[in-house]
Design an enzyme around this catalytic site. Structure first.
Site, PDB file in Angstrom:
ATOM      1  N   ASN A  83       0.790  -1.236   0.000  1.00  0.00           N
ATOM      2  CA  ASN A  83       0.000   0.000   0.000  1.00  0.00           C
ATOM      3  C   ASN A  83       0.824   1.290   0.000  1.00  0.00           C
ATOM      4  O   ASN A  83       0.309   2.367   0.290  1.00  0.00           O
ATOM      5  CB  ASN A  83      -0.970   0.003   1.192  1.00  0.00           C
ATOM      6  CG  ASN A  83      -0.226  -0.013   2.519  1.00  0.00           C
ATOM      7  OD1 ASN A  83       0.987  -0.197   2.543  1.00  0.00           O
ATOM      8  ND2 ASN A  83      -0.941   0.192   3.605  1.00  0.00           N
TER       9      ASN A  83
ATOM     10  N   ASP B  82       3.108   2.531   1.966  1.00  0.00           N
ATOM     11  CA  ASP B  82       3.543   3.261   3.171  1.00  0.00           C
ATOM     12  C   ASP B  82       5.005   2.948   3.521  1.00  0.00           C
ATOM     13  O   ASP B  82       5.505   3.394   4.559  1.00  0.00           O
ATOM     14  CB  ASP B  82       2.618   2.958   4.368  1.00  0.00           C
ATOM     15  CG  ASP B  82       2.703   1.525   4.824  1.00  0.00           C
ATOM     16  OD1 ASP B  82       3.388   0.715   4.155  1.00  0.00           O
ATOM     17  OD2 ASP B  82       2.084   1.189   5.855  1.00  0.00           O
TER      18      ASP B  82
ATOM     19  N   ASP C 129       3.955  -5.814   4.233  1.00  0.00           N
ATOM     20  CA  ASP C 129       2.712  -6.164   4.930  1.00  0.00           C
ATOM     21  C   ASP C 129       2.187  -7.518   4.448  1.00  0.00           C
ATOM     22  O   ASP C 129       2.767  -8.145   3.551  1.00  0.00           O
ATOM     23  CB  ASP C 129       1.662  -5.056   4.720  1.00  0.00           C
ATOM     24  CG  ASP C 129       1.602  -4.610   3.269  1.00  0.00           C
ATOM     25  OD1 ASP C 129       1.530  -5.491   2.395  1.00  0.00           O
ATOM     26  OD2 ASP C 129       1.669  -3.382   3.011  1.00  0.00           O
TER      27      ASP C 129
ATOM     28  N   ASP D  19       5.991 -17.294  14.258  1.00  0.00           N
ATOM     29  CA  ASP D  19       7.010 -17.019  15.258  1.00  0.00           C
ATOM     30  C   ASP D  19       6.303 -16.922  16.611  1.00  0.00           C
ATOM     31  O   ASP D  19       5.307 -16.207  16.744  1.00  0.00           O
ATOM     32  CB  ASP D  19       7.699 -15.686  14.929  1.00  0.00           C
ATOM     33  CG  ASP D  19       9.195 -15.723  15.200  1.00  0.00           C
ATOM     34  OD1 ASP D  19       9.560 -16.154  16.303  1.00  0.00           O
ATOM     35  OD2 ASP D  19       9.961 -15.310  14.322  1.00  0.00           O
TER      36      ASP D  19
ATOM     37  N   ASP E  13      10.967 -18.321  19.604  1.00  0.00           N
ATOM     38  CA  ASP E  13      11.967 -17.298  19.885  1.00  0.00           C
ATOM     39  C   ASP E  13      12.652 -17.540  21.238  1.00  0.00           C
ATOM     40  O   ASP E  13      11.968 -17.756  22.249  1.00  0.00           O
ATOM     41  CB  ASP E  13      11.244 -15.940  19.914  1.00  0.00           C
ATOM     42  CG  ASP E  13      12.192 -14.762  19.890  1.00  0.00           C
ATOM     43  OD1 ASP E  13      12.866 -14.582  18.873  1.00  0.00           O
ATOM     44  OD2 ASP E  13      12.235 -14.019  20.892  1.00  0.00           O
TER      45      ASP E  13
ATOM     46  N   GLU F  38      14.562 -21.684  18.819  1.00  0.00           N
ATOM     47  CA  GLU F  38      15.786 -20.883  18.751  1.00  0.00           C
ATOM     48  C   GLU F  38      16.489 -21.047  20.087  1.00  0.00           C
ATOM     49  O   GLU F  38      15.993 -20.590  21.117  1.00  0.00           O
ATOM     50  CB  GLU F  38      15.462 -19.403  18.496  1.00  0.00           C
ATOM     51  CG  GLU F  38      16.721 -18.605  18.225  1.00  0.00           C
ATOM     52  CD  GLU F  38      16.584 -17.114  18.482  1.00  0.00           C
ATOM     53  OE1 GLU F  38      17.355 -16.338  17.933  1.00  0.00           O
ATOM     54  OE2 GLU F  38      15.701 -16.722  19.277  1.00  0.00           O
TER      55      GLU F  38
ATOM     56  N   HIS G  45      17.099 -13.209   9.950  1.00  0.00           N
ATOM     57  CA  HIS G  45      16.926 -11.768  10.162  1.00  0.00           C
ATOM     58  C   HIS G  45      17.864 -11.196  11.234  1.00  0.00           C
ATOM     59  O   HIS G  45      17.884  -9.995  11.445  1.00  0.00           O
ATOM     60  CB  HIS G  45      15.468 -11.496  10.554  1.00  0.00           C
ATOM     61  CG  HIS G  45      15.135 -12.096  11.892  1.00  0.00           C
ATOM     62  ND1 HIS G  45      15.118 -13.459  12.111  1.00  0.00           N
ATOM     63  CD2 HIS G  45      14.843 -11.536  13.071  1.00  0.00           C
ATOM     64  CE1 HIS G  45      14.832 -13.692  13.375  1.00  0.00           C
ATOM     65  NE2 HIS G  45      14.658 -12.538  13.994  1.00  0.00           N
ATOM     66  N   ASP G  46      18.594 -12.059  11.928  1.00  0.00           N
ATOM     67  CA  ASP G  46      19.535 -11.604  12.964  1.00  0.00           C
ATOM     68  C   ASP G  46      20.988 -11.712  12.522  1.00  0.00           C
ATOM     69  O   ASP G  46      21.896 -11.447  13.317  1.00  0.00           O
ATOM     70  CB  ASP G  46      19.389 -12.470  14.228  1.00  0.00           C
ATOM     71  CG  ASP G  46      18.052 -12.290  14.916  1.00  0.00           C
ATOM     72  OD1 ASP G  46      17.476 -11.195  14.825  1.00  0.00           O
ATOM     73  OD2 ASP G  46      17.584 -13.268  15.548  1.00  0.00           O
TER      74      ASP G  46
HETATM   75  C1  GLC Z   1      15.423 -13.568  18.889  1.00  0.00           C
HETATM   76  C2  GLC Z   1      14.987 -12.920  17.601  1.00  0.00           C
HETATM   77  C3  GLC Z   1      15.536 -11.528  17.561  1.00  0.00           C
HETATM   78  C4  GLC Z   1      14.972 -10.760  18.733  1.00  0.00           C
HETATM   79  C5  GLC Z   1      15.222 -11.484  20.053  1.00  0.00           C
HETATM   80  C6  GLC Z   1      14.337 -10.949  21.131  1.00  0.00           C
HETATM   81  O1  GLC Z   1      16.789 -13.736  18.956  1.00  0.00           O
HETATM   82  O2  GLC Z   1      15.376 -13.696  16.506  1.00  0.00           O
HETATM   83  O3  GLC Z   1      15.250 -10.875  16.352  1.00  0.00           O
HETATM   84  O4  GLC Z   1      15.542  -9.491  18.784  1.00  0.00           O
HETATM   85  O5  GLC Z   1      14.941 -12.859  19.969  1.00  0.00           O
HETATM   86  O6  GLC Z   1      13.013 -11.315  20.913  1.00  0.00           O
HETATM   87 CA    CA Z   2       2.523  -1.461   3.773  1.00  0.00          CA
END
Ligand code: GLC
Ligand code: CA
Length: 560
Positions: free
Chosen positions: A24, A26, A30, A99, A201, A256, A328-329
């Protein structure tokens, strides 16, 4: 023996919704954006999407700070959008894993807002509150993962609460049976909706010791690990979760578990331990540090091989591995483990894919990895959006502990924001991610590296991943074969075999930017080439491998 299951045979694709696709304008990815790209994922051939958090959140840590587990983040859309995504994915035979962030909530969650009101509030015991050592000093010296003390003073009751991450992420008290029941009910609610599993997580941190003494000082603060990671009741709570929720559904789970060893993994993810299906281990992404996790060095190949091979052999037939280079980390795989110089980017990205996808375990692809997306050329600390990178710069550098010159190369190489720049869809403005201004800058190399170009070119990294995924579907040996490392002392080559009944594969990956001579083992001379990232042939006794060459040979079946 390893039991056959769908999640052992699956390939998983991780989506970080904020950076995947904006529908959209922004500037923020999404849910409708994800739905619009499902056909792309179907074409790639993946089986499962792991969706990083989409729940309601004030976004102190991009959705890992949740204030309502049963609602969708405003910026990402609505619950109707989510239901539509789930149905559209299922129509295409793609499952969705959510997640699950339950070590902590947001400080804006209603439980916490109640909890902090008074010592006798019915939610008080949902979190971990302690008296300070004295009015100015926290209960102990623990540091949080994002810098600063792990304790935050709260004026209303003159006490401190524990937060292993940011102060807007207070840790839940899992020793309270009411907390566990709330979480299990919430999980069941999502399962009843039809989701296909959970990525949990920091699940190894949910149980803390009752005594909370000072930790050993590393840097400015004490280390909480011996008291909070793999704590006293973690297995008990996971077994309870399994009994009350997980075992009732046909879903998959991955924990994780930073700090996990192979021994512990056999408990967390054992074939018969009734906890989780698999865990993410961290040894191969945490053995290169210089200042804590921060570094600009590459892990030596012999160390990498030793770690990954230990996981392959120790878990064989008793537990199950998850396989990943990035998420993503973590920084981008090709920049970190491969070579992102223009002449080597493509071939080294394919090599890394071969090396990982041919091992035993469930492979995870992080969005953009299949395009060979690279680290971002950060110029100064202002470029960061991530709370971890911003705080790390303050804590290590701005206060003069290490010089900017020493720290900066490490921070820019390891920053989580490397993984969080928008997916590069095409060569139009903002890489086709958004028609507006993206929340984080697009990598300037998007005209060269993008999905449109990759899908159109049969020789691309994308098509190479597609082929690896389809090979896995056709060859049970890739999923179930036994692993054995060869040439363990080579600093250039990662070589291993996989064996299942009378079949055998040889996987050869060069991690070197020079040519390397490789003697084909006797039993593989004249074998079929299953996949290769060059035009080379492998029917001679010795092959000269190009920089970053990778190939897989399949020994002809032996007579019955
Ligand atoms: C996990 C996630 C990370 C987040 C952390 C706290 O390591 O992968 O992105 O910052 O937990 O939730
Ligand atoms: Ca968006």
């Amino acid at each position: 023996m390893t039991k056959k299951t769908w999640w052992k045979e699956a390939v998983i694709y991780q989506i970080y919704p904020r950076s995947f696709m904006d529908s959209n304008g922004d500037g923020i990815g999404d849910i409708k954006g994800i739905t619009s790209r499902l056909d792309y994922l179907k074409y790639l051939g993946i089986d499962v999407i792991w969706l990083s958090p989409v729940y309601k959140s004030p976004n102190d840590d991009n959705g890992y700070d949740i204030n309502d587990y049963q609602a969708i983040m405003d910026e990402f859309g609505t619950m109707e959008d989510f239901d539509e995504l789930l149905a559209a994915a299922h129509e295409r035979g793609i499952r969705i894993v959510m997640d699950l962030v339950v070590n902590h909530t947001s400080d804006e969650h209603k439980w916490f807002m109640e909890s902090r009101k008074s010592k006798i509030n019915e939610y008080r015991d949902y979190y971990i509150w302690r008296e300070g050592k004295d009015p100015q000093t926290p209960p102990n010296n623990w540091g949080s993962c994002f810098g600063g003390s792990a304790w935050q003073y709260d004026q209303a009751t003159d006490m401190y609460y524990l937060h292993l991450f940011s102060k807007k992420q207070p840790d839940l008290n899992w020793d309270n049976p009411k907390v566990r029941q709330e979480i299990f009910d919430m999980m069941a609610w999502w399962c009843d909706k039809g989701i296909d599993g959970f990525r949990m997580d920091v699940i190894s941190m949910i149980s803390k010791t009752k005594e909370m003494p000072d930790g050993e000082i590393s840097g400015l603060y004490g280390n909480f690990e011996p008291y909070c990671v793999h704590g006293p009741n973690v297995h008990k709570y996971l077994q309870e979760m399994n009994e009350k929720v997980l075992s009732k559904y046909d879903i998959m789970t991955v924990g994780e578990t930073s700090g996990v060893t192979t021994e512990l993994a056999k408990q967390y993810a054992g074939e018969d331990t009734h906890e989780l299906n698999m865990v993410f281990q961290f040894e191969h992404v945490e053995s290169d540090g210089k200042y804590g996790k921060w570094t600009d060095r590459k892990i030596p190949l012999t160390t990498l091989k030793k770690i990954l091979s230990r996981w392959q052999t120790e878990l064989y037939n008793t537990a199950w591995n998850s396989l990943y280079w990035n998420n993503h980390d973590q920084p981008r795989a090709v920049s970190r483990f491969g070579d992102d110089r223009p002449e080597y980017r493509k071939i080294s990205a394919k090599m890394l894919a071969t090396c990982l996808h041919m091992m035993q375990g469930t492979p995870y692809i992080y969005q953009g990895e299949e395009l060979g997306m690279t680290n971002y050329p950060f110029k100064d600390p202002e470029d960061f959006r991530d709370i971890e990178s911003i705080q790390a710069y303050k804590e290590w550098c701005a206060n003069g502990r290490i010089s900017h010159e020493d720290f900066w190369p490490c921070l820019r190489f390891k920053s989580r924001d490397n993984a969080r720049t928008p997916v590069q869809w095409d060569d139009t403005e903002q890489a086709g991610f958004t028609s507006g201004t993206p929340w984080i800058a697009v990598n300037p190399n998007y005209r060269e590296i993008n999905a449109k170009k990759e899908t159109a070119d049969p020789d691309s990294i994308f098509h190479y991943y597609k082929k690896l995924i389809s090979l896995r579907k056709q060859n049970p040996i890739i999923v179930y074969g036994k692993y054995e490392l060869l040439f363990k002392d080579s600093e250039d080559l990662f070589v291993y075999t996989r064996t299942l009944e009378n079949k055998k594969l040889l996987v050869v990956c060069s991690f070197s930017d020079r040519e390397t001579a490789f003697p084909i083992p006797e039993e593989f001379i004249g074998a079929n080439c299953m996949i290769s990232n060059t035009e080379n042939t492998y029917d001679t006794q010795t092959v000269t491998l190009r920089p970053y060459e990778a190939f897989v040979l399949q020994k002809p079946d032996s007579p019955q």
